[in-house]
Design a protein around this motif. Structure first.
Motif, mmCIF file in Angstrom:
data_model
loop_
_atom_site.group_PDB
_atom_site.id
_atom_site.type_symbol
_atom_site.label_atom_id
_atom_site.label_comp_id
_atom_site.label_asym_id
_atom_site.label_seq_id
_atom_site.Cartn_x
_atom_site.Cartn_y
_atom_site.Cartn_z
ATOM 1 N N SER A 1 -29.145 -30.277 -56.332
ATOM 2 C CA SER A 1 -29.883 -29.863 -57.537
ATOM 3 C C SER A 1 -31.119 -29.055 -57.182
ATOM 4 O O SER A 1 -31.576 -28.229 -57.971
ATOM 5 N N PHE A 2 -31.656 -29.256 -55.996
ATOM 6 C CA PHE A 2 -32.820 -28.505 -55.531
ATOM 7 C C PHE A 2 -32.432 -27.083 -55.125
ATOM 8 O O PHE A 2 -33.159 -26.122 -55.396
ATOM 9 N N PRO B 1 -27.687 -23.607 -58.406
ATOM 10 C CA PRO B 1 -27.594 -23.629 -59.877
ATOM 11 C C PRO B 1 -26.600 -24.704 -60.316
ATOM 12 O O PRO B 1 -25.476 -24.770 -59.796
ATOM 13 N N ASP B 2 -27.015 -25.549 -61.230
ATOM 14 C CA ASP B 2 -26.143 -26.615 -61.747
ATOM 15 C C ASP B 2 -25.558 -27.471 -60.625
ATOM 16 O O ASP B 2 -24.433 -27.976 -60.745
ATOM 17 N N LYS B 3 -26.298 -27.604 -59.510
ATOM 18 C CA LYS B 3 -25.871 -28.426 -58.372
ATOM 19 C C LYS B 3 -24.580 -27.924 -57.732
ATOM 20 O O LYS B 3 -23.859 -28.680 -57.092
ATOM 21 N N LYS C 1 -30.898 -19.515 -59.106
ATOM 22 C CA LYS C 1 -31.190 -20.784 -58.437
ATOM 23 C C LYS C 1 -32.466 -21.406 -59.010
ATOM 24 O O LYS C 1 -33.319 -20.701 -59.558
ATOM 25 N N PRO C 2 -32.635 -22.730 -58.870
ATOM 26 C CA PRO C 2 -33.862 -23.381 -59.349
ATOM 27 C C PRO C 2 -35.109 -22.777 -58.691
ATOM 28 O O PRO C 2 -35.095 -22.450 -57.507
ATOM 29 N N ASN C 3 -36.166 -22.639 -59.475
ATOM 30 C CA ASN C 3 -37.435 -22.139 -58.968
ATOM 31 C C ASN C 3 -38.177 -23.295 -58.302
ATOM 32 O O ASN C 3 -38.660 -24.212 -58.971
ATOM 33 N N VAL C 4 -38.278 -23.276 -56.964
ATOM 34 C CA VAL C 4 -38.809 -24.434 -56.250
ATOM 35 C C VAL C 4 -40.324 -24.526 -56.325
ATOM 36 O O VAL C 4 -40.893 -25.622 -56.158
ATOM 37 N N ARG D 1 -41.939 -24.028 -59.105
ATOM 38 C CA ARG D 1 -42.106 -24.769 -60.361
ATOM 39 C C ARG D 1 -41.765 -26.243 -60.173
ATOM 40 O O ARG D 1 -42.458 -27.135 -60.684
ATOM 41 N N ILE D 2 -40.700 -26.520 -59.419
ATOM 42 C CA ILE D 2 -40.326 -27.906 -59.147
ATOM 43 C C ILE D 2 -41.473 -28.634 -58.445
ATOM 44 O O ILE D 2 -41.827 -29.764 -58.799
ATOM 45 N N ASP E 1 -35.590 -19.221 -52.848
ATOM 46 C CA ASP E 1 -34.922 -19.197 -54.143
ATOM 47 C C ASP E 1 -34.858 -17.758 -54.660
ATOM 48 O O ASP E 1 -35.293 -16.814 -53.982
#
Length: 322
Positions: A103-104, A107-109, A119-122, A124-125, A183
């Motif tokens: 998930s990190f 996209p959508d794991k 891809k997830p914005n790390v 922001r995470i 990312d």
């Protein structure tokens, strides 16, 4: 000094092994079927700590005891305001620890969606991580997720990404080639992502072994190297219980945890510092014997956990024999 490469190293996709003794290269193995730059996984984390030390040397931050909220200002509004840089570098922070690699990273794991969906914005995470009371204060707990705040911190302070900063202050002065996975918004990953050769990784080990000096040139202040490799955790027993070192107990003794590096001793050396990553990625710095050794594996993400541990143990056991 000789090393006989074990057949099962080859079977387990060893890409490169390099060993230096008294600053001279004594052994090198390169699997030419693999890329030259190998993903180091959690070895990357040790470079996050080095970036912080260079920020101190450049007088961009006063010390590792600075509050992260001094720079990530949205943290001033809640309990995260008390978390220091050292808390993260020593793996003692009271930050949530809900690590899920897929998930990190994807996209959508789903790694098959990379390039099709963002891809997830790390960054922001990392900035949205929550304070947590799930563990005892100041106890060690390995936390992949928490380390992502360090690249965010560097970006906030310098307005450049951590890979660009380290290229300037570390990699280019040591003539090191790297790549750093990121990312889709160009935020470098913190828990993993650095790609490097074993020989270039050893150059960093030589820098640490020689207290900040590489080929006669001062790169990092000695007191910062000492800070990097001294134990930073009060409750050493909480380190010894960590899954990451549990299987080492019969080979080497856990003496502490530095700033995103592991500290051991053996019957042959009072101090061994190790940068360590998933799949057996490893840089060993042996201070008594003046040895720097690195092993990088072609990452097999489907390798069972027991096989992953086996690759750690074999290299450490083999290293201790020479």
């Amino acid at each position: 000094m000789t090393i006989n490469l074990k057949d099962n190293f080859i079977r387990q996709n060893v890409s490169q092994i390099t060993v230096y003794h008294n600053s001279k290269k004594k052994y090198e193995f390169i699997n030419n079927e693999h890329p030259r730059l190998i993903e180091t996984m959690s070895v990357t984390k040790s470079f996050l700590a080095l970036a912080i030390l260079f920020l101190i040397q450049d007088k961009k931050i006063p010390s590792i005891n600075s509050y992260i909220s001094d720079y990530i200002t949205e943290w001033k509004n809640d309990k995260r305001k008390t978390i220091t840089i050292k808390d993260v570098l020593s793996m003692t922070s009271q930050l949530e620890n809900n690590w899920d690699y897929d998930s990190f990273m994807f996209p959508d794991k789903d790694y098959r969606k990379v390039g099709k969906i963002k891809k997830p914005n790390v960054d922001r995470i990392a900035r949205n991580m929550k304070y947590s009371n799930h563990k005892l204060v100041k106890d060690f707990e390995y936390n992949n997720l928490a380390t992502q705040i360090i690249p965010s911190l560097v970006l906030r302070i310098l307005n450049i990404q951590i890979d660009e900063f380290l290229k300037k202050v570390l990699f280019e002065p040591l003539n090191i080639s790297i790549d750093w996975n990121s990312d889709d918004d160009k935020n470098p990953y913190g828990p993993n992502g650095l790609r490097i050769s074993s020989n270039d990784l050893c150059k960093v080990g030589l820098l640490i072994l020689n207290k900040g000096i590489y080929e006669g040139k001062k790169i990092l202040d000695t007191y910062l190297v000492d800070l990097f490799i001294q134990n930073s955790v009060e409750n050493i027993e909480s380190i010894r219980k960590a899954d990451e070192v549990y299987n080492f107990r019969n080979l080497i003794c856990v003496e502490g945890y530095g700033l995103l590096n592991w500290i051991f001793s053996s019957n042959k050396s009072r101090k061994i510092v190790i940068f360590m990553g998933y799949m057996g990625q490893m840089l060993i710095i042996d201070f008594d014997n003046k040895v720097v050794a690195s092993k990088l594996n072609w990452c097999d993400y489907n390798l069972p956990t027991l096989e992953e541990r086996k690759t750690y143990l074999e290299f450490i056991e083999h290293y201790l024999d020479f």
